[in-house]
Design a protein around this motif. Sequence first.
Motif, PDB file in Angstrom:
ATOM      1  N   MET A 298     -11.935  15.011   4.930  1.00 47.06           N
ATOM      2  CA  MET A 298     -12.080  14.212   3.656  1.00 47.06           C
ATOM      3  C   MET A 298     -11.105  12.924   3.794  1.00 47.06           C
ATOM      4  SD  MET A 298     -10.853  15.477  -0.280  1.00 47.06           S
ATOM      5  CE  MET A 298     -12.490  16.375  -0.555  1.00 47.06           C
ATOM      6  N   GLU A 299     -11.921  11.944   3.251  1.00 43.88           N
ATOM      7  CA  GLU A 299     -11.444  10.644   3.273  1.00 43.88           C
ATOM      8  C   GLU A 299     -10.317  10.351   2.548  1.00 43.88           C
ATOM      9  OE1 GLU A 299     -14.154   7.180   2.771  1.00 43.88           O
ATOM     10  OE2 GLU A 299     -15.461   8.690   2.412  1.00 43.88           O
ATOM     11  N   GLU A 300      -9.181   9.585   3.041  1.00 40.14           N
ATOM     12  CA  GLU A 300      -7.962   9.450   2.225  1.00 40.14           C
ATOM     13  C   GLU A 300      -8.159   8.302   1.266  1.00 40.14           C
ATOM     14  OE1 GLU A 300      -4.890  10.553   3.121  1.00 40.14           O
ATOM     15  OE2 GLU A 300      -6.105  11.807   4.561  1.00 40.14           O
ATOM     16  N   TYR A 301      -7.315   8.534   0.143  1.00 38.00           N
ATOM     17  CA  TYR A 301      -7.527   7.425  -1.205  1.00 38.00           C
ATOM     18  C   TYR A 301      -7.136   6.195  -0.234  1.00 38.00           C
ATOM     19  CZ  TYR A 301      -8.451  10.442  -4.895  1.00 38.00           C
ATOM     20  OH  TYR A 301      -8.881  11.099  -5.960  1.00 38.00           O
ATOM     21  N   GLN A 302      -7.597   5.058  -0.986  1.00 36.60           N
ATOM     22  CA  GLN A 302      -7.306   3.785  -0.702  1.00 36.60           C
ATOM     23  C   GLN A 302      -7.082   3.016  -1.891  1.00 36.60           C
ATOM     24  OE1 GLN A 302     -10.569   2.528   1.991  1.00 36.60           O
ATOM     25  NE2 GLN A 302      -8.902   2.042   3.408  1.00 36.60           N
ATOM     26  N   HIS A 303      -6.346   2.048  -2.136  1.00 35.48           N
ATOM     27  CA  HIS A 303      -6.092   1.151  -3.401  1.00 35.48           C
ATOM     28  C   HIS A 303      -6.820   0.023  -2.963  1.00 35.48           C
ATOM     29  CE1 HIS A 303      -4.823  -0.248  -7.174  1.00 35.48           C
ATOM     30  NE2 HIS A 303      -4.595  -1.445  -6.652  1.00 35.48           N
ATOM     31  N   ILE A 304      -8.047  -0.258  -3.704  1.00 33.03           N
ATOM     32  CA  ILE A 304      -9.032  -1.379  -3.434  1.00 33.03           C
ATOM     33  C   ILE A 304      -9.144  -1.961  -4.707  1.00 33.03           C
ATOM     34  CG2 ILE A 304     -11.343  -1.662  -2.891  1.00 33.03           C
ATOM     35  CD1 ILE A 304     -11.502   0.792  -1.377  1.00 33.03           C
ATOM     36  N   THR A 305      -9.388  -3.212  -4.230  1.00 37.35           N
ATOM     37  CA  THR A 305      -9.602  -4.493  -5.622  1.00 37.35           C
ATOM     38  C   THR A 305     -10.961  -4.674  -5.508  1.00 37.35           C
ATOM     39  OG1 THR A 305      -7.478  -5.275  -5.418  1.00 37.35           O
ATOM     40  CG2 THR A 305      -9.075  -6.740  -6.301  1.00 37.35           C
ATOM     41  N   HIS A 306     -11.735  -4.900  -6.552  1.00 38.54           N
ATOM     42  CA  HIS A 306     -13.068  -5.308  -7.006  1.00 38.54           C
ATOM     43  C   HIS A 306     -13.741  -5.987  -5.698  1.00 38.54           C
ATOM     44  CE1 HIS A 306     -16.808  -6.217  -8.612  1.00 38.54           C
ATOM     45  NE2 HIS A 306     -16.980  -5.186  -9.318  1.00 38.54           N
ATOM     46  N   GLY A 307     -13.188  -7.391  -5.637  1.00 36.64           N
ATOM     47  CA  GLY A 307     -13.675  -8.078  -4.754  1.00 36.64           C
ATOM     48  C   GLY A 307     -14.801  -9.085  -4.750  1.00 36.64           C
ATOM     49  N   PHE A 308     -15.468  -9.152  -6.050  1.00 34.74           N
ATOM     50  CA  PHE A 308     -16.378 -10.245  -6.189  1.00 34.74           C
ATOM     51  C   PHE A 308     -16.655 -10.356  -7.667  1.00 34.74           C
ATOM     52  CE2 PHE A 308     -18.543  -6.473  -4.556  1.00 34.74           C
ATOM     53  CZ  PHE A 308     -19.419  -5.961  -5.917  1.00 34.74           C
ATOM     54  N   GLU A 309     -16.962 -11.398  -8.098  1.00 30.10           N
ATOM     55  CA  GLU A 309     -17.459 -12.047  -9.527  1.00 30.10           C
ATOM     56  C   GLU A 309     -18.325 -11.050 -10.505  1.00 30.10           C
ATOM     57  OE1 GLU A 309     -14.889 -14.465 -11.111  1.00 30.10           O
ATOM     58  OE2 GLU A 309     -13.802 -13.742  -9.404  1.00 30.10           O
ATOM     59  N   PRO A 310     -17.943 -11.338 -11.425  1.00 31.64           N
ATOM     60  CA  PRO A 310     -19.087 -10.736 -12.549  1.00 31.64           C
ATOM     61  C   PRO A 310     -20.126 -11.625 -12.509  1.00 31.64           C
ATOM     62  CG  PRO A 310     -17.344 -11.667 -13.917  1.00 31.64           C
ATOM     63  CD  PRO A 310     -16.767 -11.659 -12.419  1.00 31.64           C
ATOM     64  N   VAL A 311     -21.186 -11.326 -13.027  1.00 30.11           N
ATOM     65  CA  VAL A 311     -22.463 -12.145 -13.305  1.00 30.11           C
ATOM     66  C   VAL A 311     -22.584 -12.419 -14.873  1.00 30.11           C
ATOM     67  CG1 VAL A 311     -25.057 -12.591 -12.964  1.00 30.11           C
ATOM     68  CG2 VAL A 311     -23.697 -11.433 -11.200  1.00 30.11           C
ATOM     69  N   PHE A 312     -22.636 -13.462 -15.199  1.00 31.15           N
ATOM     70  CA  PHE A 312     -22.990 -13.681 -16.560  1.00 31.15           C
ATOM     71  C   PHE A 312     -22.897 -15.240 -16.610  1.00 31.15           C
ATOM     72  CE2 PHE A 312     -18.223 -14.395 -16.328  1.00 31.15           C
ATOM     73  CZ  PHE A 312     -17.868 -15.346 -17.315  1.00 31.15           C
ATOM     74  N   ASP A 313     -23.369 -15.848 -17.789  1.00 32.09           N
ATOM     75  CA  ASP A 313     -23.263 -17.171 -18.478  1.00 32.09           C
ATOM     76  C   ASP A 313     -23.180 -17.335 -20.109  1.00 32.09           C
ATOM     77  OD1 ASP A 313     -25.946 -16.931 -19.358  1.00 32.09           O
ATOM     78  OD2 ASP A 313     -26.756 -18.277 -17.588  1.00 32.09           O
ATOM     79  N   GLU A 314     -23.341 -18.550 -20.436  1.00 37.07           N
ATOM     80  CA  GLU A 314     -22.956 -18.553 -21.929  1.00 37.07           C
ATOM     81  C   GLU A 314     -24.291 -17.880 -22.711  1.00 37.07           C
ATOM     82  OE1 GLU A 314     -25.302 -21.981 -20.163  1.00 37.07           O
ATOM     83  OE2 GLU A 314     -23.242 -21.024 -19.740  1.00 37.07           O
ATOM     84  N   ARG A 315     -25.246 -17.521 -22.089  1.00 35.99           N
ATOM     85  CA  ARG A 315     -26.409 -17.202 -22.766  1.00 35.99           C
ATOM     86  C   ARG A 315     -26.700 -15.615 -22.589  1.00 35.99           C
ATOM     87  NH1 ARG A 315     -30.087 -20.765 -19.484  1.00 35.99           N
ATOM     88  NH2 ARG A 315     -29.229 -19.419 -17.954  1.00 35.99           N
ATOM     89  N   SER A 316     -25.752 -15.028 -21.796  1.00 32.18           N
ATOM     90  CA  SER A 316     -25.856 -13.508 -21.538  1.00 32.18           C
ATOM     91  C   SER A 316     -25.524 -12.888 -23.072  1.00 32.18           C
ATOM     92  CB  SER A 316     -24.726 -12.989 -20.625  1.00 32.18           C
ATOM     93  OG  SER A 316     -24.958 -13.842 -19.475  1.00 32.18           O
ATOM     94  N   ARG A 317     -26.572 -11.870 -23.381  1.00 32.76           N
ATOM     95  CA  ARG A 317     -26.239 -11.133 -24.620  1.00 32.76           C
ATOM     96  C   ARG A 317     -26.261  -9.616 -24.260  1.00 32.76           C
ATOM     97  NH1 ARG A 317     -31.517 -13.225 -24.611  1.00 32.76           N
ATOM     98  NH2 ARG A 317     -32.313 -11.364 -25.510  1.00 32.76           N
ATOM     99  N   VAL A 318     -26.436  -9.039 -23.080  1.00 32.64           N
ATOM    100  CA  VAL A 318     -26.341  -7.819 -22.784  1.00 32.64           C
ATOM    101  C   VAL A 318     -25.493  -7.374 -21.653  1.00 32.64           C
ATOM    102  CG1 VAL A 318     -27.481  -5.655 -22.072  1.00 32.64           C
ATOM    103  CG2 VAL A 318     -28.498  -7.123 -23.846  1.00 32.64           C
ATOM    104  N   LEU A 319     -24.207  -6.703 -21.749  1.00 39.28           N
ATOM    105  CA  LEU A 319     -23.423  -6.438 -20.719  1.00 39.28           C
ATOM    106  C   LEU A 319     -23.794  -5.002 -19.865  1.00 39.28           C
ATOM    107  CD1 LEU A 319     -20.973  -6.994 -18.820  1.00 39.28           C
ATOM    108  CD2 LEU A 319     -19.404  -6.330 -20.765  1.00 39.28           C
ATOM    109  N   VAL A 320     -24.194  -5.151 -18.934  1.00 34.73           N
ATOM    110  CA  VAL A 320     -24.346  -3.801 -18.092  1.00 34.73           C
ATOM    111  C   VAL A 320     -23.190  -3.757 -17.284  1.00 34.73           C
ATOM    112  CG1 VAL A 320     -25.795  -2.566 -16.187  1.00 34.73           C
ATOM    113  CG2 VAL A 320     -26.884  -4.173 -18.136  1.00 34.73           C
ATOM    114  N   LEU A 321     -22.627  -2.468 -17.254  1.00 41.60           N
ATOM    115  CA  LEU A 321     -21.156  -2.227 -16.508  1.00 41.60           C
ATOM    116  C   LEU A 321     -21.348  -0.864 -15.595  1.00 41.60           C
ATOM    117  CD1 LEU A 321     -18.696  -2.386 -19.425  1.00 41.60           C
ATOM    118  CD2 LEU A 321     -18.748  -4.094 -17.342  1.00 41.60           C
TER     119      LEU A 321
END
Length: 169
Positions: free
Chosen positions: A1-24
């Motif tokens: 089984m793989e070991e746990y690793q602490h990982i940071t996301h690594g890239f930016e969200p996609v959005f601008d000032e016209r975004s109305r729906v947030l998909v997560l």
Amino acid sequence: MEEYQHITHGFEPVFDERSRVLVLGSFPSVLSRENRFYYGNPRNRFWRVVAEALGEAEPAPGDVEAKRGLLLRRGIALWDVVESCDVRGSADASIKNVVPADVARITGAAPISAVLCNGGTAARLYHRWLEPVTGMAAEALPSTSPANAAWSLGRLTERWSEALLAALE
């Protein structure tokens, strides 16, 4: 089984000032982290489902700029609930020691009126960590992950289309 690793996301969200729906989503898979963009596993159906759900003439966008363009053109922001965590490989079920994403970066800059979560893990993590910040309930959609074999492409597209089109009205 793989070991746990602490990982940071690594890239930016996609959005601008016209975004109305947030998909997560929950947290990027190993392949997404390697590709430095969302849903980088070619077996993940996210891009195909979203393109078809929105009635795009072209099939799923292929490169990062086309993917980003599709979302922004349609008023959709995309990010993950988790900024960093301990995780084994790509297994959502293994996520622990969560540091939530700073969702106010998006909600403070864009008129988000709906939150859609890609899968149950994203919805549970959102409810626990981000709903108190946004004050908005999220709609949990079936995961586009290849691990969600119970949902065919057609069923996924129909359900996502229903939710996306209602949220974008």
